[in-house]
Design a protein around this motif. Structure first.
Motif, mmCIF file in Angstrom:
data_model
loop_
_atom_site.group_PDB
_atom_site.id
_atom_site.type_symbol
_atom_site.label_atom_id
_atom_site.label_comp_id
_atom_site.label_asym_id
_atom_site.label_seq_id
_atom_site.Cartn_x
_atom_site.Cartn_y
_atom_site.Cartn_z
ATOM 1 N N LEU A 181 0.851 -1.195 0.000
ATOM 2 C CA LEU A 181 0.000 0.000 0.000
ATOM 3 C C LEU A 181 0.882 1.238 0.000
ATOM 4 C CD1 LEU A 181 -1.623 0.436 3.553
ATOM 5 C CD2 LEU A 181 0.271 -1.090 3.094
ATOM 6 N N HIS A 182 0.286 2.381 -0.334
ATOM 7 C CA HIS A 182 1.040 3.630 -0.446
ATOM 8 C C HIS A 182 0.533 4.647 0.561
ATOM 9 C CE1 HIS A 182 2.276 2.749 -4.908
ATOM 10 N NE2 HIS A 182 2.930 2.010 -4.026
ATOM 11 N N LEU A 183 1.459 5.267 1.265
ATOM 12 C CA LEU A 183 1.109 6.298 2.235
ATOM 13 C C LEU A 183 1.673 7.639 1.765
ATOM 14 C CD1 LEU A 183 -0.174 6.691 5.148
ATOM 15 C CD2 LEU A 183 2.211 6.883 5.907
ATOM 16 N N GLY A 194 11.220 2.358 -10.561
ATOM 17 C CA GLY A 194 9.878 1.801 -10.380
ATOM 18 C C GLY A 194 9.558 0.808 -11.471
ATOM 19 N N ARG A 195 8.476 0.059 -11.263
ATOM 20 C CA ARG A 195 8.054 -0.856 -12.321
ATOM 21 C C ARG A 195 7.780 -0.126 -13.635
ATOM 22 N NH1 ARG A 195 3.258 -4.233 -10.655
ATOM 23 N NH2 ARG A 195 3.184 -2.807 -8.892
ATOM 24 N N PRO A 196 7.259 1.113 -13.621
ATOM 25 C CA PRO A 196 7.070 1.801 -14.905
ATOM 26 C C PRO A 196 8.385 1.960 -15.689
ATOM 27 C CG PRO A 196 5.776 2.873 -13.202
ATOM 28 C CD PRO A 196 6.635 1.868 -12.506
ATOM 29 N N HIS A 197 9.501 2.142 -14.986
ATOM 30 C CA HIS A 197 10.796 2.202 -15.685
ATOM 31 C C HIS A 197 11.151 0.842 -16.263
ATOM 32 C CE1 HIS A 197 11.421 5.506 -12.543
ATOM 33 N NE2 HIS A 197 11.412 6.145 -13.689
ATOM 34 N N PRO A 231 9.330 -8.997 -5.685
ATOM 35 C CA PRO A 231 8.988 -8.109 -4.568
ATOM 36 C C PRO A 231 10.142 -7.180 -4.203
ATOM 37 C CG PRO A 231 9.592 -10.279 -3.746
ATOM 38 C CD PRO A 231 9.655 -10.360 -5.246
ATOM 39 N N LYS A 232 9.798 -6.099 -3.524
ATOM 40 C CA LYS A 232 10.819 -5.299 -2.849
ATOM 41 C C LYS A 232 10.401 -5.227 -1.381
ATOM 42 C CE LYS A 232 8.629 -1.161 -4.816
ATOM 43 N NZ LYS A 232 7.708 -0.796 -3.756
ATOM 44 N N VAL A 233 11.310 -4.761 -0.546
ATOM 45 C CA VAL A 233 11.014 -4.684 0.883
ATOM 46 C C VAL A 233 10.477 -3.289 1.182
ATOM 47 C CG1 VAL A 233 11.947 -4.884 3.210
ATOM 48 C CG2 VAL A 233 12.872 -6.298 1.366
ATOM 49 N N TYR A 283 -1.212 12.182 -11.065
ATOM 50 C CA TYR A 283 -0.654 12.440 -12.399
ATOM 51 C C TYR A 283 0.746 11.833 -12.541
ATOM 52 C CZ TYR A 283 0.909 15.333 -16.370
ATOM 53 O OH TYR A 283 1.394 15.785 -17.581
ATOM 54 N N HIS A 284 0.977 11.147 -13.671
ATOM 55 C CA HIS A 284 2.293 10.555 -13.963
ATOM 56 C C HIS A 284 2.803 11.012 -15.331
ATOM 57 C CE1 HIS A 284 1.669 7.734 -10.591
ATOM 58 N NE2 HIS A 284 2.866 7.221 -10.796
ATOM 59 N N GLY A 285 2.291 12.137 -15.874
ATOM 60 C CA GLY A 285 2.682 12.541 -17.223
ATOM 61 C C GLY A 285 2.137 11.565 -18.235
HETATM 62 P P1 AMP Z 1 6.419 -0.055 -7.995
HETATM 63 O O1 AMP Z 1 6.027 0.802 -6.817
HETATM 64 O O2 AMP Z 1 7.745 0.331 -8.545
HETATM 65 O O3 AMP Z 1 6.259 -1.532 -7.782
HETATM 66 O O4 AMP Z 1 5.410 0.303 -9.169
HETATM 67 C C1 AMP Z 1 4.173 0.776 -8.926
HETATM 68 C C2 AMP Z 1 3.911 1.832 -9.939
HETATM 69 O O5 AMP Z 1 3.521 1.197 -11.142
HETATM 70 C C3 AMP Z 1 2.786 2.764 -9.528
HETATM 71 O O6 AMP Z 1 3.201 4.105 -9.676
HETATM 72 C C4 AMP Z 1 1.689 2.501 -10.487
HETATM 73 O O7 AMP Z 1 1.131 3.694 -10.899
HETATM 74 C C5 AMP Z 1 2.354 1.831 -11.660
HETATM 75 N N1 AMP Z 1 1.484 0.785 -12.183
HETATM 76 C C6 AMP Z 1 1.006 -0.279 -11.522
HETATM 77 N N2 AMP Z 1 0.225 -1.038 -12.333
HETATM 78 C C7 AMP Z 1 0.238 -0.410 -13.543
HETATM 79 C C8 AMP Z 1 -0.376 -0.673 -14.807
HETATM 80 N N3 AMP Z 1 -1.156 -1.745 -14.996
HETATM 81 N N4 AMP Z 1 -0.141 0.188 -15.815
HETATM 82 C C9 AMP Z 1 0.642 1.277 -15.625
HETATM 83 N N5 AMP Z 1 1.227 1.584 -14.465
HETATM 84 C C10 AMP Z 1 1.036 0.756 -13.438
#
Ligand code: AMP
Ligand code: FE
Ligand code: FE
Ligand code: ZN
Length: 293
Positions: free
Chosen positions: A84-86, A143-146, A178-180, A260-262
């Motif tokens: 979860l995100h805080l 992040g996963r987006p990268h 996973p990450k911690v 917003y993520h651009g």
């Molecule tokens: P992370 O915290 O690095 O594991 O990645 C989570 C990030 O990935 C968050 O900012 C989400 O907005 C983004 N994210 C998660 N699922 C998706 C998805 N299906 N498509 C695009 N972005 C996602």
């Protein structure tokens, strides 16, 4: 009485820049937000405060910046570990315990990215390298987006959506490693101890993965949580109504924001907003003032 900041414009309290996984640089973000009618902007990059100085320096006249952070957290629901995100607004930027915790979260992101690259390479997907990931992230906590962008760049996934699918980084995906993260009750107390205001980000974003129970939200409130982000693009009307009732019961503030993520998401700046009266209460709870342009 001083005029409420943002009373004449949109209040968007959760956005990302290139300091994490957004695609717009902090200085450009504040100008773009102003053009979209946003007068109060929260900059809440993942696990870093790094964008605040650039955003502050570029703040257009009349605009208010609420420096914040979106902290990667985890909590046990029974024996299941849920992410979860805080959001933490206006923490002391020099608070040592918070800085140390954020540095550990960034290190965990780096470790996970390296593990994903190793796993891909072991399976013969040699197009994604540590160097490519580093180029995509450009100094931001990875992040996963990268990682998704690197998969697309290497021609392994057709687009970002495919990269977040079950074959790659999505739920059940082989490379969804996973990450911690920080235990969420620790994170709530850390933000409070740093003089900041903790708000639970997108508590009902079911599409991203499992969400937490009401009991956990009650425990977070007991630990010092101040608000729930109810109005968020990932929340449907029923989820919003349910979260609003819970916030009312627990005397929590109700915020709204675009996240917003651009170009990484379709959401527009100012698409979801926070009420001026709520902003005023949130600012009252913070030890530090926001930054005024
Ligand atoms: P992370 O915290 O690095 O594991 O990645 C989570 C990030 O990935 C968050 O900012 C989400 O907005 C983004 N994210 C998660 N699922 C998706 C998805 N299906 N498509 C695009 N972005 C996602
Ligand atoms: Fe993100
Ligand atoms: Fe988030
Ligand atoms: Zn976010």
């Amino acid at each position: 009485m001083s005029p409420t900041p943002g009373a004449s414009g949109l209040i968007d309290l959760h956005t990302h820049s290139t300091a994490s996984d957004g695609t717009v640089a902090p200085g450009v973000l504040v100008r773009r937000a102003a053009e979209q009618g946003v007068t109060v902007l929260g900059l809440t990059d993942h696990d870093t405060l790094a964008g605040h100085d650039q955003a502050s320096a570029a703040l257009p006249p009349g605009m208010v910046l609420v420096p914040g952070v979106e902290i990667s957290c985890q909590v046990y629901e029974g024996d299941r570990l849920v992410s979860l995100h805080l959001l933490g607004y206006l923490p002391d930027p020099d608070d040592e315990p918070l800085s140390t915790a954020l540095a550990a979260l960034r290190a965990s992101r780096a470790d996970r990215a390296a593990a994903v690259v190793r796993a891909l390479q072991a399976d013969g997907h040699t197009g994604v390298t540590d160097q490519l990931v580093a180029e995509v992230a450009a100094g931001a906590p990875v992040g996963r987006p990268h990682l998704a962008a690197a998969l697309v760049h290497a021609g392994l996934a057709a687009d970002q959506q495919a990269a977040f699918g079950p074959d790659w980084l999505g739920p059940g995906g082989r490379y969804r490693l996973p990450k911690v993260d920080l235990p969420v009750m620790v994170a709530v107390r850390l933000v409070r101890a740093a003089g900041g205001v903790p708000v639970f980000a997108h508590p009902g974003a079911h599409r991203r993965g499992p969400t937490v129970s009401d009991e956990t939200i009650v425990a977070m409130a007991d630990a010092g949580l101040v608000g729930l982000e109810v109005d968020h693009p990932d929340h449907d009307p029923a989820t919003r109504a349910q979260l609003r009732r819970l916030a009312d019961q627990l005397k929590l503030l109700v915020t709204g924001s675009s996240d917003y993520h651009g170009s990484r998401k379709t959401t527009r700046l100012g698409q979801e907003c926070t009420d001026p009266a709520v902003l005023e209460q949130l600012l009252d709870r913070a030890a530090w003032p926001p930054v005024r342009g």
